[in-house]
Design a protein around this motif. Structure first.
Motif, mmCIF file in Angstrom:
data_model
loop_
_atom_site.group_PDB
_atom_site.id
_atom_site.type_symbol
_atom_site.label_atom_id
_atom_site.label_comp_id
_atom_site.label_asym_id
_atom_site.label_seq_id
_atom_site.Cartn_x
_atom_site.Cartn_y
_atom_site.Cartn_z
ATOM 1 N N HIS A 1 -1.911 57.703 47.118
ATOM 2 C CA HIS A 1 -2.625 56.451 47.386
ATOM 3 C C HIS A 1 -1.862 55.598 48.398
ATOM 4 O O HIS A 1 -2.455 55.044 49.337
ATOM 5 N N ARG A 2 -0.572 55.510 48.221
ATOM 6 C CA ARG A 2 0.229 54.700 49.142
ATOM 7 C C ARG A 2 0.240 55.299 50.541
ATOM 8 O O ARG A 2 0.228 54.567 51.535
ATOM 9 N N SER A 3 0.247 56.623 50.615
ATOM 10 C CA SER A 3 0.222 57.256 51.945
ATOM 11 C C SER A 3 -1.135 57.053 52.620
ATOM 12 O O SER A 3 -1.206 56.849 53.838
ATOM 13 N N ILE A 4 -2.224 57.110 51.849
ATOM 14 C CA ILE A 4 -3.557 56.835 52.407
ATOM 15 C C ILE A 4 -3.600 55.412 52.952
ATOM 16 O O ILE A 4 -4.101 55.154 54.054
ATOM 17 N N HIS A 5 -3.069 54.478 52.174
ATOM 18 C CA HIS A 5 -3.042 53.083 52.595
ATOM 19 C C HIS A 5 -2.280 52.926 53.910
ATOM 20 O O HIS A 5 -2.778 52.304 54.862
ATOM 21 N N VAL A 6 -1.099 53.519 53.983
ATOM 22 C CA VAL A 6 -0.272 53.383 55.185
ATOM 23 C C VAL A 6 -0.947 54.038 56.388
ATOM 24 O O VAL A 6 -0.962 53.465 57.496
ATOM 25 N N SER A 7 -1.541 55.201 56.207
ATOM 26 C CA SER A 7 -2.188 55.881 57.328
ATOM 27 C C SER A 7 -3.381 55.093 57.861
ATOM 28 O O SER A 7 -3.568 54.968 59.081
ATOM 29 N N LEU A 8 -4.205 54.562 56.963
ATOM 30 C CA LEU A 8 -5.345 53.764 57.403
ATOM 31 C C LEU A 8 -4.886 52.519 58.157
ATOM 32 O O LEU A 8 -5.454 52.148 59.191
ATOM 33 N N ILE A 9 -3.834 51.883 57.635
ATOM 34 C CA ILE A 9 -3.316 50.680 58.285
ATOM 35 C C ILE A 9 -2.733 51.027 59.657
ATOM 36 O O ILE A 9 -2.992 50.335 60.653
ATOM 37 N N LEU A 10 -1.946 52.097 59.730
ATOM 38 C CA LEU A 10 -1.375 52.516 61.008
ATOM 39 C C LEU A 10 -2.469 52.843 62.025
ATOM 40 O O LEU A 10 -2.373 52.490 63.207
ATOM 41 N N PHE A 11 -3.504 53.541 61.575
ATOM 42 C CA PHE A 11 -4.608 53.901 62.466
ATOM 43 C C PHE A 11 -5.205 52.642 63.099
ATOM 44 O O PHE A 11 -5.412 52.580 64.322
ATOM 45 N N LEU A 12 -5.477 51.637 62.279
ATOM 46 C CA LEU A 12 -6.086 50.409 62.796
ATOM 47 C C LEU A 12 -5.123 49.639 63.690
ATOM 48 O O LEU A 12 -5.532 49.050 64.698
ATOM 49 N N VAL A 13 -3.851 49.633 63.339
ATOM 50 C CA VAL A 13 -2.873 48.907 64.159
ATOM 51 C C VAL A 13 -2.818 49.482 65.567
ATOM 52 O O VAL A 13 -2.867 48.741 66.561
ATOM 53 N N PHE A 14 -2.726 50.795 65.677
ATOM 54 C CA PHE A 14 -2.617 51.402 67.003
ATOM 55 C C PHE A 14 -3.909 51.278 67.805
ATOM 56 O O PHE A 14 -3.878 51.243 69.040
ATOM 57 N N MET A 15 -5.040 51.195 67.128
ATOM 58 C CA MET A 15 -6.301 51.027 67.831
ATOM 59 C C MET A 15 -6.565 49.570 68.218
ATOM 60 O O MET A 15 -7.245 49.302 69.213
ATOM 61 N N LEU A 16 -6.032 48.635 67.457
ATOM 62 C CA LEU A 16 -6.349 47.223 67.676
ATOM 63 C C LEU A 16 -5.277 46.456 68.439
ATOM 64 O O LEU A 16 -5.576 45.452 69.086
ATOM 65 N N TYR A 17 -4.039 46.902 68.369
ATOM 66 C CA TYR A 17 -2.942 46.137 68.963
ATOM 67 C C TYR A 17 -2.263 46.933 70.071
ATOM 68 O O TYR A 17 -1.714 48.005 69.811
ATOM 69 N N ASP B 1 8.583 69.384 56.637
ATOM 70 C CA ASP B 1 8.651 68.125 55.888
ATOM 71 C C ASP B 1 9.468 67.090 56.649
ATOM 72 O O ASP B 1 9.099 65.911 56.738
ATOM 73 N N VAL B 2 10.590 67.544 57.195
ATOM 74 C CA VAL B 2 11.477 66.639 57.931
ATOM 75 C C VAL B 2 10.787 66.102 59.181
ATOM 76 O O VAL B 2 10.892 64.913 59.511
ATOM 77 N N LEU B 3 10.055 66.959 59.884
ATOM 78 C CA LEU B 3 9.354 66.533 61.090
ATOM 79 C C LEU B 3 8.287 65.491 60.774
ATOM 80 O O LEU B 3 8.143 64.495 61.491
ATOM 81 N N VAL B 4 7.530 65.712 59.707
ATOM 82 C CA VAL B 4 6.490 64.754 59.323
ATOM 83 C C VAL B 4 7.112 63.431 58.902
ATOM 84 O O VAL B 4 6.613 62.343 59.241
ATOM 85 N N ALA B 5 8.221 63.496 58.163
ATOM 86 C CA ALA B 5 8.915 62.269 57.762
ATOM 87 C C ALA B 5 9.416 61.507 58.984
ATOM 88 O O ALA B 5 9.328 60.267 59.040
ATOM 89 N N GLY B 6 9.940 62.222 59.973
ATOM 90 C CA GLY B 6 10.404 61.581 61.206
ATOM 91 C C GLY B 6 9.264 60.926 61.961
ATOM 92 O O GLY B 6 9.405 59.820 62.498
ATOM 93 N N LEU B 7 8.109 61.612 62.006
ATOM 94 C CA LEU B 7 6.931 61.051 62.657
ATOM 95 C C LEU B 7 6.515 59.751 61.966
ATOM 96 O O LEU B 7 6.236 58.741 62.634
ATOM 97 N N LEU B 8 6.477 59.764 60.646
ATOM 98 C CA LEU B 8 6.090 58.568 59.900
ATOM 99 C C LEU B 8 7.053 57.426 60.178
ATOM 100 O O LEU B 8 6.629 56.267 60.380
ATOM 101 N N LEU B 9 8.335 57.719 60.201
ATOM 102 C CA LEU B 9 9.342 56.693 60.452
ATOM 103 C C LEU B 9 9.122 56.036 61.812
ATOM 104 O O LEU B 9 9.115 54.801 61.937
ATOM 105 N N ILE B 10 8.899 56.848 62.838
ATOM 106 C CA ILE B 10 8.704 56.324 64.195
ATOM 107 C C ILE B 10 7.431 55.480 64.278
ATOM 108 O O ILE B 10 7.419 54.388 64.862
ATOM 109 N N LEU B 11 6.361 55.962 63.670
ATOM 110 C CA LEU B 11 5.093 55.232 63.719
ATOM 111 C C LEU B 11 5.194 53.887 63.014
ATOM 112 O O LEU B 11 4.665 52.873 63.496
ATOM 113 N N VAL B 12 5.852 53.854 61.876
ATOM 114 C CA VAL B 12 5.980 52.606 61.120
ATOM 115 C C VAL B 12 6.800 51.586 61.901
ATOM 116 O O VAL B 12 6.430 50.403 61.991
ATOM 117 N N VAL B 13 7.909 52.021 62.475
ATOM 118 C CA VAL B 13 8.757 51.098 63.241
ATOM 119 C C VAL B 13 8.011 50.557 64.461
ATOM 120 O O VAL B 13 8.065 49.351 64.755
#
Length: 684
Positions: free
Chosen positions: A95-111, A158-170
């Motif tokens: 659930h938390r990952s779905i929340h973060v992905s949806l939020i990230l998607f909108l952030v990159f499209m809107l900002y 797993d490590v690559l996906v975690a790194g991708l998430l870290l970069i996107l969030v920052v």
């Protein structure tokens, strides 16, 4: 934000120099703006928002199908969170990952990545980032059970996906909150990786990338930790609730009630700003956004009756920041505090009542005494709404708040269920009058607005998760706490002082919720080590994390208010700091006198504590303003402030000494007033 249907807005005064140099003595009349003037005022507020509030710098999508698609994603996100709040999430981590992905998607499209990056190349790049934002959730959903069973033993993918998430969030945090939080996250990431090479107390065993990646991605201690857990549940629902209230016209109701109650009194517009901004700030959870929205209405009014530009901006910014400490919602921070401490939400809200009332009382007293000293008046009664007329027209909008308080404190229902029911009640209550009625378009608009409003909070919580993840595995929080206690020599007072300074620094440039999370993680343990109750420690750091928004040199809320008032940003910041000075004292008092938080007291004790605190804070505000019956010399101000602080201290001997000092000052003030033949004090 004001409802688009609002029509009664003050005229921006001409001749500002005259208003600031020689305050007018006549009553101010509210006038209706022409459409052209109103558009000009809204444009000015939008420009200020774009300068100080990063959340307002959205990308323009001129292609209608894309704009509709993004609106649909935002509405779907809101409906998903409403659904999971009632039926339960699919799984905590998922659930938390779905929340973060949806939020990230909108952030990159809107900002856009930088202001003005509207070109096709930037849009393509951001579209790619938006799609990549969905990868962590899809990967986690496909490999959910495998990742949980691995218990920290990560595969290369797993490590690559975690790194991708870290970069996107920052990167998303940089776009929405500025550089402060991303830089902090990067520093802590580097600290986790290379801390073994640091000297002294900062050294730790060091962690490899696999360990860090697991903490960030596959546990509830990093990006998907408690902050994002609260953001994906309580915060989302209550921000959505605020969006529905706003769409129904609640901001106009707050403004009208404040005008009806306080508009005619001395300095009425400033009191209106304090009341309206405090109420709206508690709901919308953003000091800067509140300054921009309500300040566009209140700051011109304050200037028009004779307050200076800097003081008008200071009033609006201090009141907007104060809204974050005002129950029952407290800008949603109360829910994070309750979750972090593992205590009922009602306990946090109850504890925050008296300190928040004292804060707003101190503002109103200083505003009143400033107006008395300058000979300012209020707004003409003829142009003010009557309380009963306001309640008759929009009073039904208070029903959702009444239901919310009942649900949270007396029904025994969960917070999420209470929030969901209250949203439904808001929609129903709005239908009772034509002026507030919401159609399907309005409801969909509220769903979209709510999702957009939660973007910055959620991204900040995700980015703070990086900090918390590193703090958790390295023990940095305890190290910092030990350093603060050691520097203070184990003395509680000096530990409070150093903790306050740490919070003001850590809170610079951060929104209220991440500011609290960061300060609670790194500064609050210093207080608990000395025996301060956890709730008191967290409220203490919460206050000073917020006050960073009005503390120069990075006083973002004050700077935004100066942008509207036309004042000097730094002078407005220092004026706000002085105006909120009593608020800086209040956290110290409730640490030394926990009865102020109404904990473990009977009715008589509670009433005594509240009355004593109200009187003492009023006297302290008079000392800060330098005026009571007449102007006070500097030495009387010091004596009065000392007396007020002694009264606030839970010690009978000190109370008596304080009362004696106050009595001396009052006697001298009476003598001076008679000598000057100045009877203005009778109006106090």
């Amino acid at each position: 934000m004001s409802n688009p249907s609002e029509s009664r807005t003050p005229v921006t005064p001409s001749g500002e120099a005259a208003a600031t140099e020689a305050p007018p003595r006549d009553e101010v009349v509210l006038e209706n703006l022409t459409d052209e003037q109103r558009r000009a005022q809204e444009t000015e507020a939008s420009e200020v928002a774009a300068k100080f509030d990063i959340e307002s710098r959205t990308r323009d999508h001129n292609w209608r199908p894309l704009a509709l698609f993004l609106s649909g994603v935002a509405i779907f996100t809101a409906l998903y969170h409403m659904y999971t709040s009632f039926f339960g999430p699919p799984g905590v981590l998922l659930h938390r990952s779905i929340h973060v992905s949806l939020i990230l998607f909108l952030v990159f499209m809107l900002y856009p990545p930088v202001r003005g990056a509207q070109g096709r190349v930037w849009r393509i790049v951001d579209g790619i980032l938006a799609v990549l934002a969905l990868v962590p959730t899809v990967y986690l959903a496909v490999n959910y059970e495998t990742i949980l069973r691995q218990a920290g033993r990560f595969e290369q993918m797993d490590v690559l996906v975690a790194g991708l998430l870290l970069i996107l969030v920052v990167e998303a945090a940089r776009r929405l909150t500025g550089w402060a939080l991303p830089v902090l996250a990067i520093l802590f990431f580097l600290y986790g990786m290379f801390g073994r090479d640091l000297p002294g107390m900062l050294r730790h065993r060091g962690y490899d990338w696999d360990t860090m990646a697991y903490s960030f991605f596959a546990s509830t201690e990093g990006i998907f930790g408690t902050p994002i857990g609260v953001a994906s549940t309580y915060i989302f629902l209550f921000i959505l609730f605020g969006a529905f209230l706003n769409k129904s016209g609640m901001s106009l109701l707050f403004n009208d009630i404040a005008l009806a109650v306080a508009g005619q009194s001395r300095g009425g517009p400033a009191k209106v700003a304090t009341i309206a901004s405090g109420l709206m700030g508690s709901i919308n959870g953003s000091a800067i956004a509140n300054v921009v929205s309500t300040g566009a209405f209140t700051i011109p009014l304050m200037k028009k009756i004779g307050y200076t530009r800097n003081f008008a901006g200071a009033v609006e910014s201090t009141a907007s920041v104060g809204g974050q400490i005002l129950p029952p919602i407290m800008g949603a921070a109360a829910f994070i505090m309750a979750e972090t401490l593992g205590v009922p939400y009602a306990e946090v809200a109850l504890a925050a009542i008296v300190p928040s009332l004292l804060y707003f009382l101190s503002l109103i007293v200083q505003i009143h005494l400033r107006a008395t000293r300058l000979g300012l008046k209020g707004i003409s009664r003829d142009s003010l709404p009557a309380v009963m007329d306001v309640l008759k027209e929009r009073g039904h909008l208070l029903l959702p708040l009444v239901v919310l308080i009942y649900m949270l404190f007396f029904s025994g229902r969960t917070i999420l269920y209470s929030a969901l029911v209250t949203i439904v009640i808001t929609i129903i209550a709005a239908q009772l009058r034509k002026s507030t009625r919401m159609g399907i378009k309005d409801i969909l608009g509220a769903l979209e607005d709510g999702t957009r409003s939660v973007l910055s909070v959620s991204i900040a919580c995700a980015c703070v998760g990086i900090v918390i993840g590193v703090v958790g595995i390295t023990g940095f929080g305890l190290t910092l706490a030990g350093g603060i206690v050691s520097l203070a020599g184990g003395q509680l007072f000096w530990t409070l002082v150093f903790t306050m300074l740490a919070c003001l620094v850590l809170g610079m440039g951060l929104p209220s919720i991440p500011a609290y999370i960061v300060t609670a993680t790194m500064a609050a343990p210093a207080l608990t080590q000395l025996g301060v109750e956890p709730l008191l420690a967290h409220l203490f750091v919460f206050y000073f994390g917020l006050f960073a928004n009005i503390t120069p040199p990075v006083a973002l809320a004050a700077f935004a208010a100066a942008g509207i008032s036309g004042g000097d940003p730094m002078r407005t910041g220092f004026a706000a700091l002085r105006l909120a000075a009593a608020g800086f004292v209040i956290p110290y008092i409730f640490v030394f006198n926990p009865e102020m938080l109404l904990r473990d007291v009977n009715l008589l004790q509670g009433v005594t504590v509240v009355i004593t605190a109200l009187v003492a804070v009023s006297l302290l505000s008079a000392a800060l303003e330098g005026h009571l019956m007449v102007k006070m010399p500097w030495y009387l101000r010091i004596v009065l402030a000392a007396g007020a602080l002694l009264i606030l201290n839970p010690n009978m001997v000190q109370d008596l000494i304080g009362l004696g000092l106050v009595a001396v000052v009052l006697a001298v003030q009476v003598v001076l007033a008679k000598k000057q033949d100045n009877l203005s004090w009778k109006a106090i």
